[in-house]
Design a protein around this motif. Structure first.
Motif, PDB file in Angstrom:
ATOM      1  N   VAL A  30      15.934  94.315  47.993  1.00 43.55           N
ATOM      2  CA  VAL A  30      15.815  94.526  47.014  1.00 43.55           C
ATOM      3  C   VAL A  30      16.949  95.444  46.358  1.00 43.55           C
ATOM      4  N   PHE A  31      15.893  96.817  47.123  1.00 39.56           N
ATOM      5  CA  PHE A  31      16.927  98.128  46.787  1.00 39.56           C
ATOM      6  C   PHE A  31      18.715  97.608  47.210  1.00 39.56           C
ATOM      7  N   GLY A  32      19.147  97.426  47.846  1.00 37.41           N
ATOM      8  CA  GLY A  32      20.770  97.336  48.136  1.00 37.41           C
ATOM      9  C   GLY A  32      21.037  96.111  46.962  1.00 37.41           C
ATOM     10  N   GLU A  33      20.533  94.874  46.216  1.00 31.57           N
ATOM     11  CA  GLU A  33      20.875  94.460  44.983  1.00 31.57           C
ATOM     12  C   GLU A  33      20.814  94.932  43.859  1.00 31.57           C
ATOM     13  N   GLY A  34      19.999  96.191  44.116  1.00 33.05           N
ATOM     14  CA  GLY A  34      19.816  96.951  42.024  1.00 33.05           C
ATOM     15  C   GLY A  34      21.576  97.763  42.573  1.00 33.05           C
ATOM     16  N   MET A  35      21.791  98.021  43.588  1.00 32.66           N
ATOM     17  CA  MET A  35      23.110  98.812  43.316  1.00 32.66           C
ATOM     18  C   MET A  35      23.524  98.374  42.830  1.00 32.66           C
ATOM     19  N   ALA A  41      30.482  98.120  38.292  1.00 33.86           N
ATOM     20  CA  ALA A  41      30.446  99.166  36.822  1.00 33.86           C
ATOM     21  C   ALA A  41      31.745  99.898  36.715  1.00 33.86           C
ATOM     22  N   ALA A  42      30.526 100.908  37.872  1.00 32.21           N
ATOM     23  CA  ALA A  42      31.577 101.972  37.859  1.00 32.21           C
ATOM     24  C   ALA A  42      32.729 101.909  38.532  1.00 32.21           C
ATOM     25  N   GLY A  43      32.964 100.858  39.270  1.00 32.00           N
ATOM     26  CA  GLY A  43      34.497 100.523  40.265  1.00 32.00           C
ATOM     27  C   GLY A  43      35.395  99.872  39.220  1.00 32.00           C
ATOM     28  N   ALA A 163      19.911 105.290  43.279  1.00 29.31           N
ATOM     29  CA  ALA A 163      20.916 105.495  44.514  1.00 29.31           C
ATOM     30  C   ALA A 163      22.215 105.838  44.220  1.00 29.31           C
ATOM     31  N   ALA A 164      22.355 104.413  44.045  1.00 30.54           N
ATOM     32  CA  ALA A 164      23.945 103.322  43.512  1.00 30.54           C
ATOM     33  C   ALA A 164      24.913 104.763  42.335  1.00 30.54           C
ATOM     34  N   GLY A 165      24.123 105.210  41.169  1.00 29.69           N
ATOM     35  CA  GLY A 165      24.591 106.179  40.624  1.00 29.69           C
ATOM     36  C   GLY A 165      25.149 107.609  40.754  1.00 29.69           C
ATOM     37  N   ALA A 169      29.115 109.308  41.765  1.00 27.67           N
ATOM     38  CA  ALA A 169      28.911 110.524  41.267  1.00 27.67           C
ATOM     39  C   ALA A 169      29.618 111.409  43.034  1.00 27.67           C
ATOM     40  N   LEU A 170      29.178 110.993  44.195  1.00 24.74           N
ATOM     41  CA  LEU A 170      29.623 111.702  44.878  1.00 24.74           C
ATOM     42  C   LEU A 170      30.710 111.442  45.749  1.00 24.74           C
ATOM     43  N   TRP A 171      30.829 110.087  45.478  1.00 28.27           N
ATOM     44  CA  TRP A 171      31.859 109.693  46.145  1.00 28.27           C
ATOM     45  C   TRP A 171      32.720 108.620  44.874  1.00 28.27           C
ATOM     46  N   ASP A 172      32.575 107.793  45.493  1.00 23.38           N
ATOM     47  CA  ASP A 172      32.644 106.515  45.134  1.00 23.38           C
ATOM     48  C   ASP A 172      31.624 104.705  44.665  1.00 23.38           C
TER      49      ASP A 172
END
Length: 406
Positions: A30-35, A41-43, A163-165, A169-172
């Protein structure tokens, strides 16, 4: 002298080895799915693509999931749920790795993004039916297990996007997809380490896929409380649950900004965790009736949104709505897992998920045009009224209202 009475036996411990492994597998999944939505969107937006491409990528995932989940239920019955869940994780792992490398190096072509999103949706369809049938086989207390998992899922649903955000922000976006791939690997490893006794071979079906789909439909129709809830829920998904998410996002973002929307979603997740904790404590004799009453918290949330309430009141509504929906989900999952025979549970859960998800998808698709025609507030008020009617319908159907706790 007569011997003193034996003390009552202690209930079996919930946190046995299999449940611990399954808990970790579900939490990281579930943690991974939330990312994923944040990473897409970012990519895609960062590469200069329009916002519609994000919707197409996520919509392709949903469509593939809805189309293949019924086959996932049949295959889980045929090859065991644990094997299909491990296979699903291993199928999705390479796709996440390709997206991670592609977004780290630049911008992958859109056809590749859409194709990998479709494959990920297919993998999720193979995975999901096995969740319902695994819980009663590894947990001595099904309701408690569902409640614990619901609390963990609510927390991970909040943690994944955050965590994804941070990673973006730190990498990509590639870093977020890399972590998403790691979650598939961890989930597969935990599931592989589980040891579950096989279902007796005489209870397993060995018909063709088509015959087993038909057999699953017959099992589904034979339980009036089951198809009754699903029939009512299709209306709920189309008119309430489906439009609620996009309309809430657009209304709150326009009136209060994206930061306020993020805070409200975090509050909703906190409410979901509290709803799961309540389900740990409360054991109603008629779980579906109790869950239906709890659903009265959702129209409060919709009404506050439609009235344009200030952010603190909207947060209270999101908290109550999240708690109400989580409590219902635990009661519903427990009822299905304890009243449906183990050999049919994968297919029953697949029919449940397919019906609910399809109508929610239609509701999300139509919400924009309908809101543009009659007004967002009017759609939310109508949804609040229908949500109350849905609760009334659930309580009016005797097999649903009187279904006992096992």
């Amino acid at each position: 002298m007569p011997a003193p009475p034996e003390p009552p036996a202690e209930p079996p411990a919930l946190w046995n080895r299999n449940f611990r492994l399954f808990f970790v597998a579900r939490a990281v999944a579930v943690f991974g799915e939330g990312m994923v939505p944040v990473a897409f969107a970012a990519g895609l937006l960062g590469a200069g693509h329009p916002g519609s491409t994000v919707g197409y990528a996520l919509g392709g995932w949903t469509a593939a999931f809805a189309l293949f989940v019924l086959f996932g239920g049949v295959l889980a019955d045929r090859f065991t749920a644990r094997r299909m869940m491990i296979l699903a994780d291993l199928l999705r792992l390479p796709g996440a790795a390709v997206l991670a490398v592609s977004f780290a190096l630049g911008s992958p072509p859109l056809w590749a993004v859409y194709t990998l999103s479709l494959l990920s949706g297919m993998g999720a369809a193979l995975f999901q039916p096995g969740v319902a049938s695994t819980i009663p086989r590894i947990a001595p207390d099904v309701q408690r297990a569902n409640a614990v998992l619901r609390v963990a899922e609510a927390l991970m649903t909040m943690a994944g996007p955050a965590a994804a955000g941070l990673l973006v922000a730190l990498w990509d976006a590639g870093a977020a997809f890399a972590v998403n791939g790691v979650t598939f690997a961890v989930s597969a490893l935990c599931l592989a380490l589980m040891r579950i006794a096989p279902i007796p071979s005489d209870s397993l079906r060995r018909d063709s896929l088509g015959a087993e789909l038909v057999g699953g439909w017959r099992e589904f129709r034979a339980r009036s409380w089951l198809w009754g809830v699903i029939a009512i829920w299709t209306v709920y998904g189309l008119t309430v649950a489906g439009p609620m998410v996009p309309l809430t996002a657009s209304l709150v973002t326009e009136d209060h900004g994206s930061a306020a929307y993020g805070v409200l979603m975090a509050v909703n997740g906190a409410g979901s965790a509290v709803g799961g904790l309540l389900a740990l404590r409360l054991r109603p004799r008629t779980p579906l009736a109790a869950g239906a009453v709890a659903l009265l918290g959702l129209p409060v949330n919709l009404a506050l949104l439609g009235l344009g309430a200030p952010v603190p009141l909207l947060a209270a509504g999101q908290f109550v709505g999240g708690a109400a929906f989580a409590f219902w989900l635990v009661m519903w999952s427990t009822a299905v897992q304890t009243h449906v025979p183990q050999e049919a549970l994968n297919r029953m859960h697949a029919y449940d998920v397919a019906g609910s998800l399809l109508m929610m998808g239609v509701g999300r698709t139509l919400s924009g045009p309908v809101a543009a025609a009659v007004g967002t507030e009017q759609v939310l008020f109508a949804g609040a009224g229908i949500a109350v009617l849905v609760v009334g319908a659930l309580l009016a159907v005797r097999p649903i209202r009187t279904l006992p706790r096992l």
